[in-house]
Structure formats: structure tokens, C-alpha cells
Scaffold this motif. Structure first.
Motif, PDB file in Angstrom:
ATOM      1  N   ILE A   1     -19.206   3.784 -10.179  1.00 18.35           N
ATOM      2  CA  ILE A   1     -18.099   4.667 -10.568  1.00 18.35           C
ATOM      3  C   ILE A   1     -18.046   5.886  -9.664  1.00 18.35           C
ATOM      4  N   ARG A   2     -19.190   6.491  -9.417  1.00 23.83           N
ATOM      5  CA  ARG A   2     -19.192   7.696  -8.569  1.00 23.83           C
ATOM      6  C   ARG A   2     -18.801   7.354  -7.131  1.00 23.83           C
ATOM      7  N   ARG A   3     -19.222   6.201  -6.647  1.00 22.41           N
ATOM      8  CA  ARG A   3     -18.836   5.800  -5.293  1.00 22.41           C
ATOM      9  C   ARG A   3     -17.330   5.564  -5.227  1.00 22.41           C
ATOM     10  N   ALA A   4     -16.778   4.893  -6.231  1.00 23.78           N
ATOM     11  CA  ALA A   4     -15.335   4.650  -6.256  1.00 23.78           C
ATOM     12  C   ALA A   4     -14.559   5.958  -6.370  1.00 23.78           C
ATOM     13  N   ALA A   5     -15.078   6.926  -7.138  1.00 19.19           N
ATOM     14  CA  ALA A   5     -14.410   8.223  -7.253  1.00 19.19           C
ATOM     15  C   ALA A   5     -14.384   8.943  -5.915  1.00 19.19           C
ATOM     16  N   ARG A   6     -15.463   8.826  -5.139  1.00 23.70           N
ATOM     17  CA  ARG A   6     -15.468   9.437  -3.813  1.00 23.70           C
ATOM     18  C   ARG A   6     -14.464   8.754  -2.887  1.00 23.70           C
ATOM     19  N   VAL A   7     -14.355   7.435  -3.002  1.00 26.19           N
ATOM     20  CA  VAL A   7     -13.373   6.709  -2.190  1.00 26.19           C
ATOM     21  C   VAL A   7     -11.959   7.166  -2.550  1.00 26.19           C
TER      22      VAL A   7
ATOM     23  N   ARG B   1     -17.480   4.361 -19.603  1.00 26.20           N
ATOM     24  CA  ARG B   1     -16.073   4.701 -19.861  1.00 26.20           C
ATOM     25  C   ARG B   1     -15.894   6.216 -19.919  1.00 26.20           C
ATOM     26  N   VAL B   2     -16.809   6.908 -20.574  1.00 28.80           N
ATOM     27  CA  VAL B   2     -16.733   8.367 -20.636  1.00 28.80           C
ATOM     28  C   VAL B   2     -16.815   8.967 -19.228  1.00 28.80           C
ATOM     29  N   LEU B   3     -17.694   8.418 -18.389  1.00 29.93           N
ATOM     30  CA  LEU B   3     -17.830   8.918 -17.028  1.00 29.93           C
ATOM     31  C   LEU B   3     -16.550   8.707 -16.231  1.00 29.93           C
ATOM     32  N   VAL B   4     -15.946   7.520 -16.368  1.00 30.68           N
ATOM     33  CA  VAL B   4     -14.692   7.241 -15.651  1.00 30.68           C
ATOM     34  C   VAL B   4     -13.609   8.239 -16.049  1.00 30.68           C
ATOM     35  N   GLU B   5     -13.452   8.441 -17.339  1.00 34.00           N
ATOM     36  CA  GLU B   5     -12.398   9.335 -17.813  1.00 34.00           C
ATOM     37  C   GLU B   5     -12.674  10.781 -17.434  1.00 34.00           C
ATOM     38  N   SER B   6     -13.958  11.178 -17.381  1.00 35.51           N
ATOM     39  CA  SER B   6     -14.280  12.543 -16.961  1.00 35.51           C
ATOM     40  C   SER B   6     -13.965  12.770 -15.490  1.00 35.51           C
TER      41      SER B   6
ATOM     42  N   SER C   1      -8.224  10.129  -0.567  1.00 31.28           N
ATOM     43  CA  SER C   1      -6.766   9.992  -0.463  1.00 31.28           C
ATOM     44  C   SER C   1      -6.131  10.847  -1.552  1.00 31.28           C
ATOM     45  N   LYS C   2      -5.329  11.819  -1.165  1.00 33.14           N
ATOM     46  CA  LYS C   2      -4.687  12.715  -2.126  1.00 33.14           C
ATOM     47  C   LYS C   2      -3.766  11.924  -3.051  1.00 33.14           C
ATOM     48  N   GLY C   3      -3.974  12.095  -4.354  1.00 33.99           N
ATOM     49  CA  GLY C   3      -3.118  11.423  -5.325  1.00 33.99           C
ATOM     50  C   GLY C   3      -3.505   9.990  -5.620  1.00 33.99           C
ATOM     51  N   ALA C   4      -4.679   9.530  -5.136  1.00 33.67           N
ATOM     52  CA  ALA C   4      -5.091   8.151  -5.399  1.00 33.67           C
ATOM     53  C   ALA C   4      -5.491   7.986  -6.860  1.00 33.67           C
ATOM     54  N   ASP C   5      -5.312   6.768  -7.384  1.00 30.91           N
ATOM     55  CA  ASP C   5      -5.658   6.452  -8.767  1.00 30.91           C
ATOM     56  C   ASP C   5      -7.008   5.754  -8.806  1.00 30.91           C
ATOM     57  N   LEU C   6      -7.785   6.066  -9.830  1.00 28.71           N
ATOM     58  CA  LEU C   6      -9.075   5.417 -10.055  1.00 28.71           C
ATOM     59  C   LEU C   6      -8.986   4.608 -11.344  1.00 28.71           C
ATOM     60  N   LEU C   7      -9.278   3.302 -11.250  1.00 29.08           N
ATOM     61  CA  LEU C   7      -9.224   2.428 -12.413  1.00 29.08           C
ATOM     62  C   LEU C   7     -10.537   1.661 -12.511  1.00 29.08           C
ATOM     63  N   ALA C   8     -11.130   1.636 -13.689  1.00 28.18           N
ATOM     64  CA  ALA C   8     -12.337   0.856 -13.934  1.00 28.18           C
ATOM     65  C   ALA C   8     -11.971  -0.329 -14.823  1.00 28.18           C
TER      66      ALA C   8
ATOM     67  N   GLU D   1       0.823  -1.204   0.000  1.00 23.69           N
ATOM     68  CA  GLU D   1       0.000   0.000   0.000  1.00 23.69           C
ATOM     69  C   GLU D   1       0.858   1.255   0.000  1.00 23.69           C
ATOM     70  N   ALA D   2       1.738   1.350  -0.996  1.00 23.21           N
ATOM     71  CA  ALA D   2       2.562   2.546  -1.116  1.00 23.21           C
ATOM     72  C   ALA D   2       1.762   3.706  -1.683  1.00 23.21           C
ATOM     73  N   ARG D   3       0.705   3.390  -2.408  1.00 24.49           N
ATOM     74  CA  ARG D   3      -0.118   4.421  -3.032  1.00 24.49           C
ATOM     75  C   ARG D   3      -1.520   3.867  -3.200  1.00 24.49           C
ATOM     76  N   GLU D   4      -2.528   4.662  -2.864  1.00 25.24           N
ATOM     77  CA  GLU D   4      -3.899   4.201  -2.971  1.00 25.24           C
ATOM     78  C   GLU D   4      -4.300   4.047  -4.428  1.00 25.24           C
ATOM     79  N   ARG D   5      -4.851   2.867  -4.758  1.00 30.04           N
ATOM     80  CA  ARG D   5      -5.403   2.625  -6.085  1.00 30.04           C
ATOM     81  C   ARG D   5      -6.754   1.951  -5.904  1.00 30.04           C
ATOM     82  N   VAL D   6      -7.758   2.595  -6.425  1.00 28.05           N
ATOM     83  CA  VAL D   6      -9.134   2.111  -6.280  1.00 28.05           C
ATOM     84  C   VAL D   6      -9.582   1.537  -7.614  1.00 28.05           C
TER      85      VAL D   6
END
Length: 849
Positions: free
Chosen positions: A248-254, A286-291, A258-265, A229-234
Motif C-alpha cells: 500500500i505504501r509503495r503504491a501510494a508513493r507511485v 483498509r484503514v491504511l488505504v483510506e488514511s 502524478s498530480k491528481g492520481a487515484d489510489l485503489l486497493a 491513460e487520460a488519468r493515472e490510476r494505481v
């Protein structure tokens, strides 16, 4: 021969101490007995950096001549011949003088590394290719010298030389970076606290990505599968169902917590490529994730929980977001489901099971298309109805066959019916065949009674095998049809994507490709007016819809005007005209419609950006004009007023020489004021696009003296070298004279008294070049673009980087005449402005009058 190792010292801005740290490391290596030489070091006149060179051996630089001037570069051949263990090569992004073996210094470094020589080098974050445009947006300065990111990422070590913005500005103020005459300008421009903070963050983030890559390589080499867990990745898992946007919106809030966390779908597609998720839903998600700043991924797998966890572990994810199962309670009794299975196998990865509206409601069964055509099914029933009796008559003529042979022949008949008509005709054939076998071939004959248990078992096996074979044949036919359909869909998607990528305008290209693919007459994209949104009674009115894009003949103007309407959202609908599509085709069209909405949004954003750009430029122009009025107009006005007031005063008696001096001051101030007002008016006309230009052939040997005459006695010291055979240039004589006056006046302003400016001219490649060379303090290369911005004076003081309005107007006038102005560094110090104009076309019709 092993390849050498590269160590790079990365800085956020000039002056943080990259070269000093590099030389410090070189001294440490030399003290340990390592053979270290300096291939190239640029101290920029900084005493502490020069002192750090110490006794280190320096390979003499190579002197090169370019356009009559001498330059020094690293002597690559000499360093290779010397073959040290370590070579110190400063400024990795430097551009070599034309004529060198390589265009860039990083290419020289690559050759040293290939020769087995370790290299110590330096680079600033603004010189990295991937962030070059971001740096230009932050600082307003475009860096022309860049180095590819992969060169720096491939270095064995990248060390960040960090310094807070406040400390760097203190170093600047103490004169440890630039000369005193440049300090104020640098502090007010490039070295502002905001700029330095942003550059520092860029450097830290870029290095963090580099460190993350190194961590992934280490984990892969060591075979480490556990999450660090060197860096948060959701990671959010998408099925293509309607609950995807909620997840997607719930994962984006998660991730936002954490500052600098990555979001991957991620979407797990079936590895057989057959039945899958709704492509339209996935396209929108996919458009929502990228936005939201995330990335979208798709993996193949038959075991969804295993595929999800493999992906999550592969990206070193720390959290996994899943939707609660949509299956009903009865289905969950017999199988735990993806969510429960993934949670049980997740190990150190935190799993979030998110509830949604579709949870527990069960999956809506999709309509299963028939495996075979209606014609083949009817033919199968006919074959079952006629084939079984005919086979019975045939076998009755062959009395020597046993019951086992009869059953095998009937089984072959059932398989034939299955191949022709599918499972239901085969079922009829199997049941009818079992009755015929029982009546005619199983003792006692002509009765449904079976005397022997073996015969009963044989008939039961016959019916079971017949049904099983029929089912397998039907499933194989259905799979074949699905595979063909999936291949056709994939080809369609690839063709549409290719058409979009090749088209200059994505939306028309997408619609046109869609029309051609499905053989439609027209395709149109309709948008519902805002006043009609949410009002079903008005949404059917024709004037409530607007055609925002269309292709083909007679496009529909309302959703009811075409054969098929595909809603994208509450306001956008894609309407197809020409023929009604099948249900299977509609799924692909929905995916295209989602992409059409994205393309429409991108076009509108581009239009808004294009509209906002001139408005922003005009706003900057107005702001700068006010600044100019407050400074440039005030100075000559104050001088003229002071001279006239002194002359009108009765308290002081002036002799004739004093009166002449005051009158001369007033005249010079008013002349300066007149030139400034003329420049302001020309700049305003240039910005408005109403500046009239009359281009004609004009010789520079005539234009340059006129400009020098207008500058008066101050221009008498300017040296000129214009060849007699120089071709004429194409320009507006009046505007060219104004340009030359501004450029030469700028050179005179910053040239030392004992080193006046020089004007030279030459011609090549259909252009005429005029060089105005001064030997003043010069301008740093990273500030070259700033000299062409209007009103760059700082406060009420003159400075060495702000050159007022003259050069900005000059560049605009020259570009309006089809030419360009390019700054260059004068060898030995100073600035050279290269004025390029198109050469006049020679006429073969005779002499011109």
C-alpha cells in the motif's frame, strides 16, 4: 415525447461571465433560426449582461406576494404554454418564493425538460451540494441555496466559464460585478485571491470528475476494454497477508508522483465464500488505504489474475502493484503464480512486482480443522472394526453370490463408514475389507494369493473407489462445516456493523455487540502508557495500562487479567473476559479489535476537534478585540479629544453656538464610546458563558419605545407598527433593549434620509416576530452570515457589509434568550432583520400584578 436537453454554464464565483456566456449561446441559437425565449435572467445591474439580452423574447415574470411584499419569479406555466425549443433559465440553485409550484428553480427546469424543452442555465460551484461544506470552510460563508449534484451531472453538457482570480478581481475593481460601494468589502472578503483560487480548483476538479464519468460511459457503450491513460490510476492488490502494508505504501508513493492520481486497493475473495484472507489484516490495511486518500474494493473470483485484470480494466487503471510471490521455489516450478500470470496478461497496464520480507519464504500452512467431530470419528473406527467382520459373516451365509456382488456390498459398507466417521475410518474399512475379500471370497480361498488377474483388478478397483469415495465424503463434510462457519462469521460481522451504525458512540456499541455475540462477561480496550512502550519488563505492570473503554462486569485492567488478549498494535490491546475463545473465533475478534482501534481514534479526533473549537473561537475573539480597539475605540476617542482640546485652546475664540456644537460632539463621542465598551463587556461575558439572564414576559409595545428613546433624536423618524393584541414575549428586558438598540442603530446607519426604517411585529407558531426593515443598499445573500461575525469593519473605512460588533452581540444575546435573528432581503432593496422570541405562556390563574 423526447426529453429536453440541459446545458449548464458552471462558474467558480459570481462575475466570471456565466450569464453572459449563456446569453451569447442563446443569441447564436436564435441567429440560426431556433425558437429561443428567456424564462428568467438576472443581470444584477451589469450593463454588458443586460445588453446581451438584445432582442430575445422574454416571457413576463410572475408577481407573487409574500408577507406583504411583492416578488417576481419565472412564470413556469407561461413558458410551458409558449413551448419554445430552448428556454433560458438563470440561477439554477435559486429558491422560489413560498407559494410557488416548486420549492427550487431546478425543479422548474426538470418540468421544462420533461415537456421536451431544451434549457440553458447557470450555477456556481459553491451551490453544488457535495462541495457546500468545503466552500463554507474556505470562504467562511455558508450557501443556503444548493442544487443536488446529480441534477448537474445529468446535464447533457456542462461548460466551465473560467477566469483567473486576478482577472476577476480586476473586473470587480472596474465596477463590472458589484456597485462601487460594495467593491472594497467584496475584494477584502469573499473575492480574496486565495478564496478565488480554491474555488477555481474545486470547479475544475468537479468538472474533471464529470468528464471522467462521460468517458467511462463512452467506453462502456463502445465496448472499449483497452486502457486510456487520460488519468493515472494505481491499483494495489491485497491478499490479506502481512506484506499488504508494504504494498500500500509503495503504491501510494507511485500515485503521489502524478498530480491528481487515484489510489485503489482491491482484494479478490474466493467466490465460494470459504477459506479466505485474515479479516483482521484486511481491516487494518483498509484503514491504511483510506488514511492515504485511497479507496478499498473487494471483488469475487476463482481466477485471481483474471479478476484483478478485470477490475483494473474496469476502472481504467494505468498501473497495478502486486507483491512478489510468497510461495517457495519448488511451488513456483509447477505454477507460475499470480504475479507472473498477471504480468503476462496485463497488456497496456504497467505491473509493479514489489519485493517484501515474506517473498519466497513459502506460505505458512494454516491449521486445517477436522471435518467431523471426534465422537463421529471414533464411531467410524468402531463401525469399521466391527462392520467389516459382520458383513463377512453375513456374506458367508449366502454362498450363491458372485465376487462382483461381494465387492459391491463391501464398497457400500466402506461408504457407510465414510459417511459416519470420515476418511480415516473409511481407509481402515477399505484396507480391512480388501483383506477379507481376498481371504474369504477370492480363489484360492483362505490365502492372500490371487489366482486370476480379473479378481486382482476387481480388488484394486474396489480399494481405489473406496478411497476416492471416502475422500469425497470427507471433503464435502469439511466444505459444509466451512460454509456454516463462514455464514456464522458473516452474520456476526453484520450484527456488529449494525450495532456500530445504530449506536450514538461507535466504540461502546462495538464492544457491547462483541460481548453479546461471544457470550463474554466483559470486554475492555487497554492502552499502554508512553513511558512503558518498548519495555517488556514494564508492560506487565498493572499501572502501565489504562482502560480507555470497557463494557460488562469486572473488565480486565491488564492483558493478563482476561482469558483472551488481542493486540491491535504496540500500544492498544483488546482483552476478553469470561471464557477462552476457539482459534477460529479469534480471527473474527481480531477484525473487531481493528475496528475498535479505528473507533477509538475517531472518538479522540472528535474530542480534540471539540476542544480546539472553543480555543480557536477565543483566539479569533482576542484578535478581533485588538482590531476593534485599534479602530472602533480610536474614532470616538479622537473626536472627543479634538472637541475638548479645541475648547481648552486659547488661540481661538468660539462663540456660544460653536461651543455648544463642540460639547455636543464630545458628548456624542463619549456616549458612543460607552455603548461600545458595554458591548465589548457583554460579548466577553457571553463568550465566557457567565452572562446572567432573567427571562420574563415583556410586551414589545413597551420594549421598542424604550430602545428608540435611548437612540435619541435620530430614532424619531422610525415608523412602528405593533398590534395592540400582540402576545408578550419571553426575554430579559435589559438585554432585549440592548438588542433593539443595536439593530435599530444599524438600520438607521444605512437607511437613506428620505426612507427611514420601519419596525413591525406579528405572532405565529408560539413565537413573536419583530421585523426591523431598512431600505438601504442591502447585503448580498452570500454575505448574510458575515454580518453576525464580530468586528467586520475593513480598515478605517465604513462599508456596506461590515456591521461591527452590534449584530454579533445581538445574535448572541437573542440566542441566549432562546430566540433567533434571521436576515432577509427587503423587497425593493435593503435588509430586514427578523427577531424571533418565544411567546410568553398565558396564565390561567388570574391577572398578574
Amino acid at each position: 415525447m423526447p426529453r429536453g436537453e440541459l446545458r449548464i454554464y458552471l462558474g467558480a464565483a459570481p462575475g466570471v461571465g456565466k450569464t453572459y456566456a449563456m446569453l451569447e449561446e442563446a443569441q447564436r441559437r436564435a441567429a440560426r433560426g431556433t425558437d429561443v425565449v428567456i424564462g428568467f435572467v438576472e443581470t444584477h445591474g451589469r450593463q454588458q449582461t443586460a445588453a446581451m439580452v438584445g432582442e430575445l423574447e422574454q416571457v413576463p415574470r410572475r408577481t407573487m406576494t409574500y408577507r406583504g411584499a411583492e416578488f417576481t419569479e419565472m412564470d413556469l406555466d407561461a413558458v410551458l404554454a409558449r413551448r419554445p425549443e430552448i428556454a433560458v433559465v438563470d440561477e439554477l440553485a435559486h429558491t422560489n418564493v413560498p407559494g410557488s409550484r416548486h420549492d427550487k428553480r431546478w425543479q422548474d427546469v426538470q418540468e421544462l425538460l420533461d415537456a421536451g424543452i431544451d434549457v440553458l442555465s447557470t450555477v456556481n460551484v459553491q451551490h453544488l451540494e457535495s462541495v457546500n461544506d468545503v466552500v463554507a470552510q474556505i470562504t467562511g460563508t455558508t450557501q443556503r441555496e444548493t442544487v443536488p449534484d446529480e441534477i448537474v451531472r445529468a446535464a447533457e453538457q456542462v461548460e466551465l466559464v473560467d477566469m483567473t482570480p486576478e482577472a476577476l478581481r480586476r473586473r470587480m475593481a472596474h465596477g463590472n460585478i458589484y456597485r462601487p460601494d460594495k467593491i472594497d468589502a467584496a475584494l477584502g472578503n469573499y473575492f480574496r485571491v486565495g478564496n478565488l483560487t480554491a474555488l477555481r480548483e474545486l470547479a475544475l476538479l468537479w468538472l474533471a470528475d464529470k468528464v471522467d464519468e462521460q468517458l467511462e460511459v463512452y467506453r462502456s457503450q463502445q465496448g472499449i476494454a483497452a486502457t486510456w491513460e487520460a488519468r493515472e490510476r494505481v491499483v494495489v492488490a491485497l491478499t490479506g497477508g502481512p506484506e499488504g502494508e508494504t504494498l500500500i505504501r509503495r503504491a501510494a508513493r507511485v500515485a503521489a508522483r502524478s498530480k491528481g492520481a487515484d489510489l485503489l486497493a482491491v482484494h479478490v475473495a474466493r467466490s465460494d465464500g470459504l477459506a479466505g484472507a485474515d479479516p483482521a489484516q484486511l481491516a487494518r490495511q483498509r484503514v491504511l488505504v483510506e488514511s492515504l486518500g485511497g479507496t478499498y474494493h473487494q471483488v469475487l473470483g476463482t481466477d485471481v489474475p483474471a479478476a484483478l485484470l478485470d477490475f483494473a480494466q474496469g476502472v481504467n487503471a494505468t498501473q497495478l502493484v502486486l507483491g512478489a510471490s510468497r510461495r517457495g521455489r519448488l511451488a513456483q516450478i509447477f505454477a507460475r503464480g499470480v504475479g507472473v500470470t498477471t504480468t503476462a496478461l496485463s497488456g497496456s497496464i504497467d505491473v509493479h512486482l514489489v519485493t517484501h520480507k515474506q517473498a519466497g519464504k513459502g506460505r505458512r500452512a494454516a491449521a486445517v480443522p477436522a471435518a467431523l467431530s471426534r465422537r463421529r470419528r471414533l464411531l467410524g473406527f468402531v463401525l469399521a472394526a466391527l462392520g467389516m467382520p459382520l458383513l463377512t459373516l453375513l456374506l458367508r451365509t449366502l454362498p450363491d453370490l458372485t465376487l462382483t456382488n461381494d465387492i459391491l456390498l463391501f464398497l457400500a459398507g466402506v461408504v457407510g463408514v465414510a459417511l459416519v466417521g470420515g476418511v480415516w475410518p473409511a481407509l481402515v474399512a477399505a484396507l480391512g475389507g480388501s483383506l477379507l475379500l481376498n481371504w474369504f471370497f477370492t480363489p484360492p480361498y483362505r490365502t492372500l494369493t490371487i489366482a486370476e488377474a480379473d479378481n486382482l483388478l476387481a480388488l484394486a478397483v474396489f480399494v481405489g473407489v473406496a478411497l476416492a469415495v471416502s475422500w469425497v465424503v470427507d471433503v464435502a463434510a469439511r466444505r459444509t462445516r466451512e460454509a456454516a462457519r463462514a455464514a456464522a462469521d458473516a452474520q456476526t460481522l453484520a450484527a456488529v456493523a449494525g450495532g456500530v451504525l445504530r449506536g450514538e458512540r461507535p466504540l461502546p456499541a462495538l464492544l457491547d455487540q462483541l460481548r453479546e455475540t461471544f457470550g463474554l462477561r466483559a470486554v475492555s480496550v487497554l492502552e499502554l502508557a508512553e513511558e512503558a512502550s518498548g519495555r517488556p519488563d514494564r508492560s506487565r505492570e498493572e499501572h502501565a495500562w489504562c482502560v480507555v473503554a470497557s463494557v460488562g462486569e469486572e473488565p480486565a485492567c491488564t492483558p493478563d487479567g482476561g482469558e483472551t488478549a488481542v493486540p491491535v498494535d504496540d500500544r492498544i490491546t483488546v482483552v476478553l473476559s469470561g471464557r477462552r475463545l476457539e482459534a477460529a473465533d479469534r480471527r473474527i475478534v481480531e477484525a473487531f479489535a481493528a475496528q475498535a482501534a479505528v473507533a477509538l481514534r475517531q472518538e479522540r479526533l472528535a474530542e480534540e476537534a471539540a476542544t480546539a473549537k472553543p480555543l480557536a473561537a477565543a483566539d479569533r475573539m482576542r484578535t478581533a478585540l485588538l482590531a476593534a480597539v485599534s479602530h472602533d475605540l480610536r474614532t470616538p476617542l479622537a473626536s472627543a479629544k479634538a472637541a475638548v482640546t479645541s475648547l481648552r485652546s486659547h488661540d481661538i475664540e468660539f462663540d456660544e453656538s460653536d461651543r455648544e456644537e463642540l460639547l455636543e460632539t464630545a458628548e456624542e463621542s463619549l456616549d458612543r464610546l460607552a455603548r461600545l465598551v458595554a458591548n465589548l463587556l457583554d460579548m466577553s461575558r457571553l463568550q465566557a458563558g457567565v452572562l446572567g439572564i432573567t427571562a420574563t414576559a415583556i410586551g414589545l409595545e413597551d420594549a421598542v419605545p424604550l430602545a428608540l428613546d435611548e437612540l435619541g433624536p435620530a430614532a424619531a423618524t422610525v415608523a412602528t407598527d405593533i398590534p395592540a393584541d400582540l402576545p408578550a414575549a419571553t426575554a430579559d428586558p435589559g438585554l432585549l433593549e440592548r438588542v433593539l438598540v443595536n439593530i435599530v442603530a444599524n438600520a438607521l446607519r444605512y437607511s437613506p434620509p428620505d426612507k427611514p426604517p420601519t419596525i413591525t411585529a406579528s405572532a405565529h407558531a408560539g413565537q413573536v416576530e419583530l421585523r426591523v426593515i431598512d431600505r438601504g443598499p442591502g447585503i448580498p445573500e452570500d454575505q448574510w452570515e458575515n454580518v453576525f461575525l464580530p468586528f467586520q469593519r475593513l480598515g478605517d473605512r465604513d462599508n456596506q457589509t461590515g456591521v461591527g460588533l452590534g449584530l454579533a452581540l445581538s445574535r448572541g444575546l437573542v440566542e441566549a434568550m432562546g430566540g433567533s435573528i434571521i436576515p432577509e432581503t427587503t423587497p425593493g432593496g435593503g435588509l430586514t432583520l427578523v427577531l424571533r422570541l418565544p411567546a410568553a405562556q398565558s396564565s390561567s390563574e388570574g391577572p398578574q400584578e
